[in-house]
Design a protein around this motif. Structure first.
Motif, PDB file in Angstrom:
ATOM      1  N   SER A  96       1.409  -1.493   0.101  1.00 38.96           N
ATOM      2  CA  SER A  96      -0.293   0.435  -0.109  1.00 38.96           C
ATOM      3  C   SER A  96       0.674   1.526  -0.038  1.00 38.96           C
ATOM      4  O   SER A  96       1.938   1.243   0.425  1.00 38.96           O
ATOM      5  CB  SER A  96      -0.938   0.468   1.202  1.00 38.96           C
ATOM      6  N   TRP A 125      -2.396   1.933   7.029  1.00 33.85           N
ATOM      7  CA  TRP A 125      -3.799   0.966   6.367  1.00 33.85           C
ATOM      8  C   TRP A 125      -4.927   0.282   7.211  1.00 33.85           C
ATOM      9  O   TRP A 125      -5.688   0.716   6.611  1.00 33.85           O
ATOM     10  CB  TRP A 125      -3.019  -0.157   5.542  1.00 33.85           C
ATOM     11  N   GLU A 139      -8.818   1.311   7.073  1.00 34.34           N
ATOM     12  CA  GLU A 139      -9.464   0.244   6.143  1.00 34.34           C
ATOM     13  C   GLU A 139     -10.660   0.075   7.486  1.00 34.34           C
ATOM     14  O   GLU A 139     -11.831  -0.575   6.883  1.00 34.34           O
ATOM     15  CB  GLU A 139      -9.044  -0.640   5.671  1.00 34.34           C
ATOM     16  N   VAL A 162      -5.933   0.689  -2.006  1.00 39.02           N
ATOM     17  CA  VAL A 162      -5.908   1.073  -1.110  1.00 39.02           C
ATOM     18  C   VAL A 162      -4.831   0.045  -0.687  1.00 39.02           C
ATOM     19  O   VAL A 162      -3.413   0.258  -0.192  1.00 39.02           O
ATOM     20  CB  VAL A 162      -6.358   1.537   0.016  1.00 39.02           C
ATOM     21  N   PHE A 163      -5.146  -1.284  -0.665  1.00 41.75           N
ATOM     22  CA  PHE A 163      -4.633  -2.708  -0.043  1.00 41.75           C
ATOM     23  C   PHE A 163      -3.096  -2.261  -1.567  1.00 41.75           C
ATOM     24  O   PHE A 163      -1.721  -3.287  -0.914  1.00 41.75           O
ATOM     25  CB  PHE A 163      -5.259  -3.743  -0.746  1.00 41.75           C
ATOM     26  N   GLY A 164      -3.120  -2.051  -2.320  1.00 42.38           N
ATOM     27  CA  GLY A 164      -2.055  -2.031  -3.391  1.00 42.38           C
ATOM     28  C   GLY A 164      -2.000  -3.076  -4.627  1.00 42.38           C
ATOM     29  O   GLY A 164      -1.449  -3.687  -4.896  1.00 42.38           O
ATOM     30  N   VAL A 174      -4.402   6.872  -6.815  1.00 42.37           N
ATOM     31  CA  VAL A 174      -4.726   6.303  -5.323  1.00 42.37           C
ATOM     32  C   VAL A 174      -6.033   6.971  -4.383  1.00 42.37           C
ATOM     33  O   VAL A 174      -6.407   6.370  -4.054  1.00 42.37           O
ATOM     34  CB  VAL A 174      -4.115   5.079  -4.560  1.00 42.37           C
TER      35      VAL A 174
END
Length: 399
Positions: free
Chosen positions: A47, A54, A58, A104-106, A115
């Protein structure tokens, strides 16, 4: 409130609570085991955010925004008498939310700006859609809900900016959490006494909870400076004093709603119990402000107890009511809510070790995941199927 215009699409997209409550429940089942893998080094996060950021992001802007969207897309049409967002527009909002989680997690390598743009768009579009419905319906009394939702969207954007400039989004974590807590206080303060009043009326009890009024408004106004000072200057005596005052006022609010009389109705009692964790979290934050408690205690009392508990209770009740089912939770859903208590206790004592090397943190992750697995077991089929017509839906309206 019924809406006569016909809808011929899939039931899943017929009302906002369906896709977003389902997304929130499934996301909650997956996100904590995923976080534990990252925390223990079993998975490398790609991310644009640091791992702890993160995780916080989330839970607040991923899980939290899904529940908020499901609630508002369902409640606003009941408030205004307008048509609900459904079909393709609702699907587009769900895709936008999912795109934010992936970005966002990548999972897909994307530049920082892309992003941020993808993820920030969801809450800002949600605020615009809700504003349009409330203004077009001239439902001015519920316009206040737009302020924290809009600020939540801006705080999501600020989260990324702070993380990029400073290295971690410490202030933004508190800001996002504080805004969601304010929504719990605002919306919970409307629906809890309203639902309790309706149930007691049905039972013939004339000792009714106090409706939302001047005291509630003053309590919310007094809570605002407490949250603001805590966000900006959390380790100060001012934050401690203001948090204690806010906790007192919110506890008095809760005491006026006849919570003890709802113990025979678990799905209603859950709302009262969840609300109680808001002032408890304030007291924990006050203790942390003067160095008497670890700062993470108040964060998780709010996150798991108040927000987790309130969202679980609201998703249960709204799903049952709007799919034509009796407002009876039953053992599975009762356990789903009860499981949040050991999840919170485990997180408050993360380093306590049990036989087999299991820690409090492990138990917190386990019970959170089990709670939402039970919730998914019952709610997901209801959310996916056509409603039953044996009873009228219980609207998410305030009084």
């Amino acid at each position: 409130m019924s809406h006569p215009q016909s809808y011929s699409g899939p039931a899943f997209l017929s009302y906002g609570f369906r896709p977003f409550f389902m997304a929130a429940c499934l996301f909650a089942v997956v996100i904590i085991p995923l976080w534990m893998l990252i925390w223990t080094g079993g998975l490398t996060l790609q991310s644009v955010l640091m791992p702890v950021d993160w995780h916080s992001h989330e839970m607040i802007f991923g899980y939290g925004s899904a529940v908020i969207a499901g609630f508002l897309f369902t409640a606003v049409p009941n408030w205004t008498g307008g048509m609900p967002t459904r079909g393709r527009p609702l699907c587009a909002m769900l895709v936008l939310w999912l795109a934010g989680r992936i970005a966002v997690f990548g999972a897909v390598p994307l530049p920082w700006g892309i992003v941020v743009s993808i993820d920030s768009a969801f809450l800002l579009v949600l605020a615009v859609l809700v504003a349009r419905e409330i203004i077009s319906g001239k439902n001015w009394r519920n316009l206040m809900v737009l302020v924290p939702v809009s600020l939540l969207g801006l705080s999501n954007l600020f989260f990324f900016v702070e993380s990029a400039l400073v290295g971690q989004a410490v202030v933004s974590r508190r800001l996002g959490l504080g805004l969601v807590i304010f929504l719990v206080l605002l919306i919970g303060g409307r629906i809890i006494p309203s639902f309790t009043r309706n149930w007691l009326n049905q039972k013939g009890d004339r000792h009714l909870p106090k409706p939302f009024g001047t005291f509630d408004q003053l309590s919310l106004l007094a809570t605002l400076p407490a949250l603001v000072v805590w966000v900006i200057w959390p380790q100060t005596l001012s934050a401690a004093v203001l948090m204690c005052l806010a906790a007192l006022l919110q506890t008095v609010r809760l005491a006026r709603w006849r919570g003890l009389s709802t113990l025979r109705n678990p799905v209603l009692a859950m709302l009262h119990i969840a609300f109680l964790f808001a002032p408890v979290g304030m007291l924990a934050n006050a203790a942390a402000a003067i160095g008497s408690l670890d700062a993470s205690a108040g964060l998780h009392i709010w996150g798991i107890g108040a927000i987790g508990g309130m969202t679980v209770a609201v998703m249960m009740r709204a799903t049952m009511g709007h799919t034509g089912r009796a407002l009876v939770s039953g053992p599975v859903l009762n356990l789903a809510f009860i499981g949040l208590i050991p999840a919170l206790l485990g997180r408050l004592f993360p380093h306590v070790e049990f036989p087999g090397g299991v820690t409090g943190l492990d138990l917190a992750a386990l019970f959170w995941t089990l709670s939402f697995a039970l919730l998914c077991w019952k709610l997901v089929p209801w959310l996916a199927m056509q409603r039953q017509d044996r009873k009228r839906p219980t609207p998410l309206r305030s009084r």
